[in-house]
Design a protein around this motif. Structure first.
Motif, mmCIF file in Angstrom:
data_model
loop_
_atom_site.group_PDB
_atom_site.id
_atom_site.type_symbol
_atom_site.label_atom_id
_atom_site.label_comp_id
_atom_site.label_asym_id
_atom_site.label_seq_id
_atom_site.Cartn_x
_atom_site.Cartn_y
_atom_site.Cartn_z
ATOM 1 N N SER A 166 -10.987 -0.189 -14.221
ATOM 2 C CA SER A 166 -10.405 -1.015 -13.157
ATOM 3 C C SER A 166 -8.986 -0.552 -12.821
ATOM 4 C CB SER A 166 -10.432 -2.495 -13.515
ATOM 5 O OG SER A 166 -9.591 -2.766 -14.610
ATOM 6 N N LEU A 167 -8.249 -0.055 -13.813
ATOM 7 C CA LEU A 167 -6.914 0.482 -13.535
ATOM 8 C C LEU A 167 -7.003 1.742 -12.687
ATOM 9 C CD1 LEU A 167 -4.884 0.079 -16.841
ATOM 10 C CD2 LEU A 167 -4.491 -1.048 -14.651
ATOM 11 N N TYR A 168 -7.888 2.674 -13.066
ATOM 12 C CA TYR A 168 -8.054 3.884 -12.266
ATOM 13 C C TYR A 168 -8.406 3.524 -10.831
ATOM 14 C CZ TYR A 168 -7.744 7.492 -15.885
ATOM 15 O OH TYR A 168 -7.303 8.354 -16.852
ATOM 16 N N ARG A 169 -9.306 2.574 -10.658
ATOM 17 C CA ARG A 169 -9.745 2.167 -9.319
ATOM 18 C C ARG A 169 -8.582 1.520 -8.547
ATOM 19 N NH1 ARG A 169 -14.288 0.526 -10.840
ATOM 20 N NH2 ARG A 169 -13.648 -1.544 -11.501
ATOM 21 N N ALA A 170 -7.893 0.578 -9.166
ATOM 22 C CA ALA A 170 -6.809 -0.140 -8.495
ATOM 23 C C ALA A 170 -5.633 0.769 -8.152
ATOM 24 C CB ALA A 170 -6.329 -1.297 -9.363
ATOM 25 N N LEU A 171 -5.378 1.766 -9.002
ATOM 26 C CA LEU A 171 -4.206 2.622 -8.827
ATOM 27 C C LEU A 171 -4.550 3.972 -8.220
ATOM 28 C CD1 LEU A 171 -2.433 1.780 -12.198
ATOM 29 C CD2 LEU A 171 -2.146 0.671 -9.966
ATOM 30 N N SER A 172 -5.677 4.048 -7.547
ATOM 31 C CA SER A 172 -6.102 5.284 -6.894
ATOM 32 C C SER A 172 -5.620 5.300 -5.443
ATOM 33 C CB SER A 172 -7.621 5.402 -6.924
ATOM 34 O OG SER A 172 -8.195 4.441 -6.047
ATOM 35 N N GLU A 173 -5.913 6.387 -4.750
ATOM 36 C CA GLU A 173 -5.511 6.538 -3.355
ATOM 37 C C GLU A 173 -6.056 5.414 -2.481
ATOM 38 O OE1 GLU A 173 -5.647 9.896 0.161
ATOM 39 O OE2 GLU A 173 -6.255 10.419 -1.863
ATOM 40 N N ASN A 174 -7.264 4.965 -2.761
ATOM 41 C CA ASN A 174 -7.874 3.890 -1.976
ATOM 42 C C ASN A 174 -7.762 2.535 -2.661
ATOM 43 O OD1 ASN A 174 -8.726 5.685 0.058
ATOM 44 N ND2 ASN A 174 -10.431 6.306 -1.225
ATOM 45 N N ASP A 223 11.194 3.928 -8.080
ATOM 46 C CA ASP A 223 12.267 3.505 -7.185
ATOM 47 C C ASP A 223 12.297 4.371 -5.924
ATOM 48 O OD1 ASP A 223 14.340 1.614 -6.756
ATOM 49 O OD2 ASP A 223 15.828 3.174 -7.165
ATOM 50 N N ALA A 224 12.088 5.669 -6.079
ATOM 51 C CA ALA A 224 12.063 6.572 -4.922
ATOM 52 C C ALA A 224 10.919 6.202 -3.979
ATOM 53 C CB ALA A 224 11.934 8.022 -5.383
ATOM 54 N N TRP A 225 9.757 5.904 -4.536
ATOM 55 C CA TRP A 225 8.632 5.477 -3.697
ATOM 56 C C TRP A 225 8.964 4.189 -2.972
ATOM 57 C CZ3 TRP A 225 4.214 7.158 -1.697
ATOM 58 C CH2 TRP A 225 3.683 8.351 -2.185
ATOM 59 N N LEU A 226 9.520 3.228 -3.682
ATOM 60 C CA LEU A 226 9.828 1.941 -3.071
ATOM 61 C C LEU A 226 10.912 2.076 -2.002
ATOM 62 C CD1 LEU A 226 9.746 -0.266 -6.278
ATOM 63 C CD2 LEU A 226 8.073 -0.293 -4.406
ATOM 64 N N ASN A 275 -6.258 -1.020 -4.096
ATOM 65 C CA ASN A 275 -5.504 -2.121 -3.512
ATOM 66 C C ASN A 275 -5.254 -3.144 -4.623
ATOM 67 O OD1 ASN A 275 -4.250 -3.815 -1.733
ATOM 68 N ND2 ASN A 275 -6.138 -4.577 -0.814
ATOM 69 N N PRO A 276 -4.341 -2.815 -5.546
ATOM 70 C CA PRO A 276 -4.135 -3.699 -6.698
ATOM 71 C C PRO A 276 -3.543 -5.036 -6.278
ATOM 72 C CG PRO A 276 -2.419 -2.047 -6.632
ATOM 73 C CD PRO A 276 -3.398 -1.694 -5.548
ATOM 74 N N SER A 277 -3.928 -6.068 -6.988
ATOM 75 C CA SER A 277 -3.313 -7.371 -6.754
ATOM 76 C C SER A 277 -1.868 -7.306 -7.242
ATOM 77 C CB SER A 277 -4.075 -8.455 -7.517
ATOM 78 O OG SER A 277 -3.856 -8.316 -8.910
ATOM 79 N N ALA A 312 0.744 2.363 -4.956
ATOM 80 C CA ALA A 312 -0.311 2.179 -5.965
ATOM 81 C C ALA A 312 -0.578 3.490 -6.692
ATOM 82 C CB ALA A 312 -1.595 1.651 -5.315
ATOM 83 N N ARG A 313 -0.631 4.610 -5.946
ATOM 84 C CA ARG A 313 -0.829 5.926 -6.574
ATOM 85 C C ARG A 313 0.331 6.269 -7.492
ATOM 86 N NH1 ARG A 313 -1.671 7.767 -1.539
ATOM 87 N NH2 ARG A 313 0.073 9.205 -1.740
#
Length: 105
Positions: A73-81, A34-37, A83-85, A48-49
């Motif tokens: 795929s989770l590590y990749r999608a939720l990394s600094e770079n 919530d703080a991030w959002l 871009n999760p769907s 995402a991070r």
């Protein structure tokens, strides 16, 4: 001739800070996301991070099982770079026991 010894301070045992180590309850996790959002709503990679931090706090293997996605795929999608769907975001939120809601501004 005199020799002077210089004393150096003792070395501290430190480890890198990992926010995932401090997100233990669903309430902690909800407050963190919530703080991030709230504070960085335009920072897509940051959000995402943040989801990645939450997934690591719960256990990436467990989140992978609960979402039906691979850990890699989770590590990749939720990394600094990453871009999760939106579908991945919803699956991860559900696996974390979180509900995304809309609120009028």
């Amino acid at each position: 001739m005199t020799t002077e010894k210089t004393l150096s301070p003792p070395k501290a045992n430190t480890s890198p800070y990992d926010v995932a180590d401090h997100l233990r309850t669903p309430e902690d996790m909800a407050a963190y996301l919530d703080a991030w959002l709230e504070d960085a709503a335009d920072d897509i990679s940051g959000i995402a991070r943040a989801l990645g931090d939450l997934a690591r706090a719960k256990g990436m293997s467990q989140v992978a099982r609960d979402t039906g996605l691979s850990r890699e795929s989770l590590y990749r999608a939720l990394s600094e770079n990453g871009n999760p769907s939106f579908g991945t975001v919803l699956k991860v939120a559900r696996a974390l026991g979180l509900k995304l809601r809309a609120e009028a501004m």
